[in-house]
Write a protein that holds these residues in place. Sequence first.
Motif, PDB file in Angstrom:
ATOM      1  N   THR A  79      37.987  29.085  55.166  1.00  0.00           N
ATOM      2  CA  THR A  79      37.020  29.329  54.094  1.00  0.00           C
ATOM      3  C   THR A  79      37.719  29.785  52.822  1.00  0.00           C
ATOM      4  O   THR A  79      37.384  29.332  51.719  1.00  0.00           O
ATOM      5  CB  THR A  79      35.996  30.396  54.529  1.00  0.00           C
ATOM      6  OG1 THR A  79      35.291  29.927  55.687  1.00  0.00           O
ATOM      7  CG2 THR A  79      35.001  30.691  53.426  1.00  0.00           C
ATOM      8  N   LEU A  80      38.707  30.674  52.963  1.00  0.00           N
ATOM      9  CA  LEU A  80      39.425  31.162  51.785  1.00  0.00           C
ATOM     10  C   LEU A  80      40.211  30.047  51.105  1.00  0.00           C
ATOM     11  O   LEU A  80      40.299  30.004  49.869  1.00  0.00           O
ATOM     12  CB  LEU A  80      40.362  32.309  52.182  1.00  0.00           C
ATOM     13  CG  LEU A  80      39.663  33.588  52.668  1.00  0.00           C
ATOM     14  CD1 LEU A  80      40.691  34.642  53.046  1.00  0.00           C
ATOM     15  CD2 LEU A  80      38.697  34.127  51.626  1.00  0.00           C
ATOM     16  N   VAL A  81      40.752  29.126  51.888  1.00  0.00           N
ATOM     17  CA  VAL A  81      41.459  27.979  51.307  1.00  0.00           C
ATOM     18  C   VAL A  81      40.471  27.106  50.540  1.00  0.00           C
ATOM     19  O   VAL A  81      40.763  26.644  49.427  1.00  0.00           O
ATOM     20  CB  VAL A  81      42.178  27.169  52.403  1.00  0.00           C
ATOM     21  CG1 VAL A  81      42.670  25.833  51.861  1.00  0.00           C
ATOM     22  CG2 VAL A  81      43.356  27.961  52.961  1.00  0.00           C
ATOM     23  N   THR A  85      40.566  26.325  46.531  1.00  0.00           N
ATOM     24  CA  THR A  85      40.561  24.955  46.001  1.00  0.00           C
ATOM     25  C   THR A  85      39.437  24.770  44.990  1.00  0.00           C
ATOM     26  O   THR A  85      39.631  24.183  43.918  1.00  0.00           O
ATOM     27  CB  THR A  85      40.407  23.949  47.156  1.00  0.00           C
ATOM     28  OG1 THR A  85      41.499  24.114  48.067  1.00  0.00           O
ATOM     29  CG2 THR A  85      40.378  22.524  46.643  1.00  0.00           C
ATOM     30  N   LEU A  86      38.262  25.295  45.329  1.00  0.00           N
ATOM     31  CA  LEU A  86      37.118  25.189  44.426  1.00  0.00           C
ATOM     32  C   LEU A  86      37.379  25.944  43.121  1.00  0.00           C
ATOM     33  O   LEU A  86      37.067  25.445  42.029  1.00  0.00           O
ATOM     34  CB  LEU A  86      35.857  25.723  45.099  1.00  0.00           C
ATOM     35  CG  LEU A  86      34.575  25.693  44.260  1.00  0.00           C
ATOM     36  CD1 LEU A  86      34.246  24.261  43.842  1.00  0.00           C
ATOM     37  CD2 LEU A  86      33.420  26.317  45.031  1.00  0.00           C
ATOM     38  N   GLU A  87      37.983  27.132  43.222  1.00  0.00           N
ATOM     39  CA  GLU A  87      38.308  27.901  42.013  1.00  0.00           C
ATOM     40  C   GLU A  87      39.241  27.112  41.098  1.00  0.00           C
ATOM     41  O   GLU A  87      39.056  27.081  39.878  1.00  0.00           O
ATOM     42  CB  GLU A  87      38.970  29.218  42.399  1.00  0.00           C
ATOM     43  CG  GLU A  87      38.025  30.285  42.901  1.00  0.00           C
ATOM     44  CD  GLU A  87      38.741  31.587  43.128  1.00  0.00           C
ATOM     45  OE1 GLU A  87      38.883  32.355  42.157  1.00  0.00           O
ATOM     46  OE2 GLU A  87      39.176  31.836  44.265  1.00  0.00           O
ATOM     47  N   GLU A  88      40.247  26.480  41.700  1.00  0.00           N
ATOM     48  CA  GLU A  88      41.200  25.702  40.900  1.00  0.00           C
ATOM     49  C   GLU A  88      40.512  24.517  40.225  1.00  0.00           C
ATOM     50  O   GLU A  88      40.769  24.227  39.044  1.00  0.00           O
ATOM     51  CB  GLU A  88      42.343  25.213  41.788  1.00  0.00           C
ATOM     52  CG  GLU A  88      43.257  26.335  42.279  1.00  0.00           C
ATOM     53  CD  GLU A  88      44.293  25.854  43.280  1.00  0.00           C
ATOM     54  OE1 GLU A  88      44.269  24.649  43.627  1.00  0.00           O
ATOM     55  OE2 GLU A  88      45.116  26.673  43.711  1.00  0.00           O
ATOM     56  N   ALA A 175      31.547  33.493  36.533  1.00  0.00           N
ATOM     57  CA  ALA A 175      30.762  33.006  37.674  1.00  0.00           C
ATOM     58  C   ALA A 175      31.683  32.471  38.762  1.00  0.00           C
ATOM     59  O   ALA A 175      31.448  32.673  39.964  1.00  0.00           O
ATOM     60  CB  ALA A 175      29.785  31.929  37.219  1.00  0.00           C
ATOM     61  N   ARG A 176      32.762  31.789  38.362  1.00  0.00           N
ATOM     62  CA  ARG A 176      33.748  31.273  39.316  1.00  0.00           C
ATOM     63  C   ARG A 176      34.357  32.417  40.127  1.00  0.00           C
ATOM     64  O   ARG A 176      34.396  32.375  41.358  1.00  0.00           O
ATOM     65  CB  ARG A 176      34.832  30.528  38.550  1.00  0.00           C
ATOM     66  CG  ARG A 176      36.039  30.113  39.365  1.00  0.00           C
ATOM     67  CD  ARG A 176      37.255  29.916  38.482  1.00  0.00           C
ATOM     68  NE  ARG A 176      37.621  31.172  37.814  1.00  0.00           N
ATOM     69  CZ  ARG A 176      38.323  31.228  36.700  1.00  0.00           C
ATOM     70  NH1 ARG A 176      38.739  30.121  36.090  1.00  0.00           N
ATOM     71  NH2 ARG A 176      38.626  32.399  36.166  1.00  0.00           N
ATOM     72  N   ASP A 177      34.803  33.451  39.422  1.00  0.00           N
ATOM     73  CA  ASP A 177      35.460  34.571  40.096  1.00  0.00           C
ATOM     74  C   ASP A 177      34.482  35.376  40.944  1.00  0.00           C
ATOM     75  O   ASP A 177      34.789  35.768  42.064  1.00  0.00           O
ATOM     76  CB  ASP A 177      36.117  35.494  39.058  1.00  0.00           C
ATOM     77  CG  ASP A 177      37.233  34.796  38.301  1.00  0.00           C
ATOM     78  OD1 ASP A 177      37.734  33.762  38.786  1.00  0.00           O
ATOM     79  OD2 ASP A 177      37.606  35.295  37.216  1.00  0.00           O
ATOM     80  N   ARG A 183      31.470  34.971  48.119  1.00  0.00           N
ATOM     81  CA  ARG A 183      31.579  34.108  49.294  1.00  0.00           C
ATOM     82  C   ARG A 183      32.719  34.540  50.207  1.00  0.00           C
ATOM     83  O   ARG A 183      32.644  34.375  51.424  1.00  0.00           O
ATOM     84  CB  ARG A 183      31.745  32.658  48.857  1.00  0.00           C
ATOM     85  CG  ARG A 183      30.426  32.067  48.335  1.00  0.00           C
ATOM     86  CD  ARG A 183      30.588  30.662  47.851  1.00  0.00           C
ATOM     87  NE  ARG A 183      31.477  30.641  46.680  1.00  0.00           N
ATOM     88  CZ  ARG A 183      31.799  29.542  46.022  1.00  0.00           C
ATOM     89  NH1 ARG A 183      31.326  28.385  46.415  1.00  0.00           N
ATOM     90  NH2 ARG A 183      32.579  29.600  44.962  1.00  0.00           N
ATOM     91  N   GLY A 184      33.777  35.108  49.628  1.00  0.00           N
ATOM     92  CA  GLY A 184      34.853  35.646  50.461  1.00  0.00           C
ATOM     93  C   GLY A 184      34.366  36.817  51.293  1.00  0.00           C
ATOM     94  O   GLY A 184      34.675  36.923  52.492  1.00  0.00           O
ATOM     95  N   ASN A 185      33.572  37.700  50.669  1.00  0.00           N
ATOM     96  CA  ASN A 185      32.990  38.827  51.417  1.00  0.00           C
ATOM     97  C   ASN A 185      32.046  38.331  52.505  1.00  0.00           C
ATOM     98  O   ASN A 185      32.026  38.865  53.620  1.00  0.00           O
ATOM     99  CB  ASN A 185      32.241  39.762  50.469  1.00  0.00           C
ATOM    100  CG  ASN A 185      33.181  40.594  49.622  1.00  0.00           C
ATOM    101  OD1 ASN A 185      34.353  40.736  49.934  1.00  0.00           O
ATOM    102  ND2 ASN A 185      32.669  41.137  48.539  1.00  0.00           N
ATOM    103  N   LEU A 186      31.251  37.321  52.177  1.00  0.00           N
ATOM    104  CA  LEU A 186      30.316  36.773  53.160  1.00  0.00           C
ATOM    105  C   LEU A 186      31.067  36.156  54.335  1.00  0.00           C
ATOM    106  O   LEU A 186      30.678  36.322  55.492  1.00  0.00           O
ATOM    107  CB  LEU A 186      29.414  35.727  52.500  1.00  0.00           C
ATOM    108  CG  LEU A 186      28.379  35.065  53.414  1.00  0.00           C
ATOM    109  CD1 LEU A 186      27.418  36.096  53.996  1.00  0.00           C
ATOM    110  CD2 LEU A 186      27.604  33.984  52.659  1.00  0.00           C
TER     111      LEU A 186
END
Length: 202
Positions: A79-81, A85-88, A175-177, A183-186
């Motif tokens: 999920t973190l990967v 990827t989405l952030e980039e 919003a990205r960050d 979502r990382g916390n979730l």
Amino acid sequence: MNGWLTGGAIAIALGASYLIDSYGYDRGHAEATAAEQAKLHALKEEHSDLRDQAAQDYQLAFKQQVTRANAAEERLMATLVELETLEEEISERIPDVTTVYRTAPQAAPVAIPHCVFTRGWLRDYNAALGATARVPASRTGTASAAAEEAAEPAPGSDAELLESGVSPADILAHARDYGAWARGNLAQLNGLLDLHNTPPEE
């Protein structure tokens, strides 16, 4: 003579009785001791079996817990990967989608008009998110120094209607960050819930 014989017979009878009683006592004591030792041995074996079973149960439960923990960690890492990827991808698109636009599908791109976010808007935006009034510089470098240094204006004051210096690119970067953080916390929370709520394997 007969008295001596009678006395001897009595002595012999008493001696024999003593020997018989002594033999019976010794035999009874030996049998009782053997029975107690047999019970003690059986109890020790039972306890040993229970210890062995408990150790096996613990090892199985531990292996299952390790397996679940490893699976939860793999899901979290995946999920973190995905989030990274989405952030980039969003970071790469921010300059394009915040600087020009088309007035119609076939029209040529034109510069996006200046968009004003007041300091009061920024204050309430941050308050809604539970964040501070400061806007961190985005990774795209579009956050202005004025936005970073703007103090939180009081509601109803003239200062709340001043321009904050925040741009659409800043809002999208935030919003990205923020989305990645949420979502990382979730993902971590779901991993913990999966780890503790997954029933043991049969």
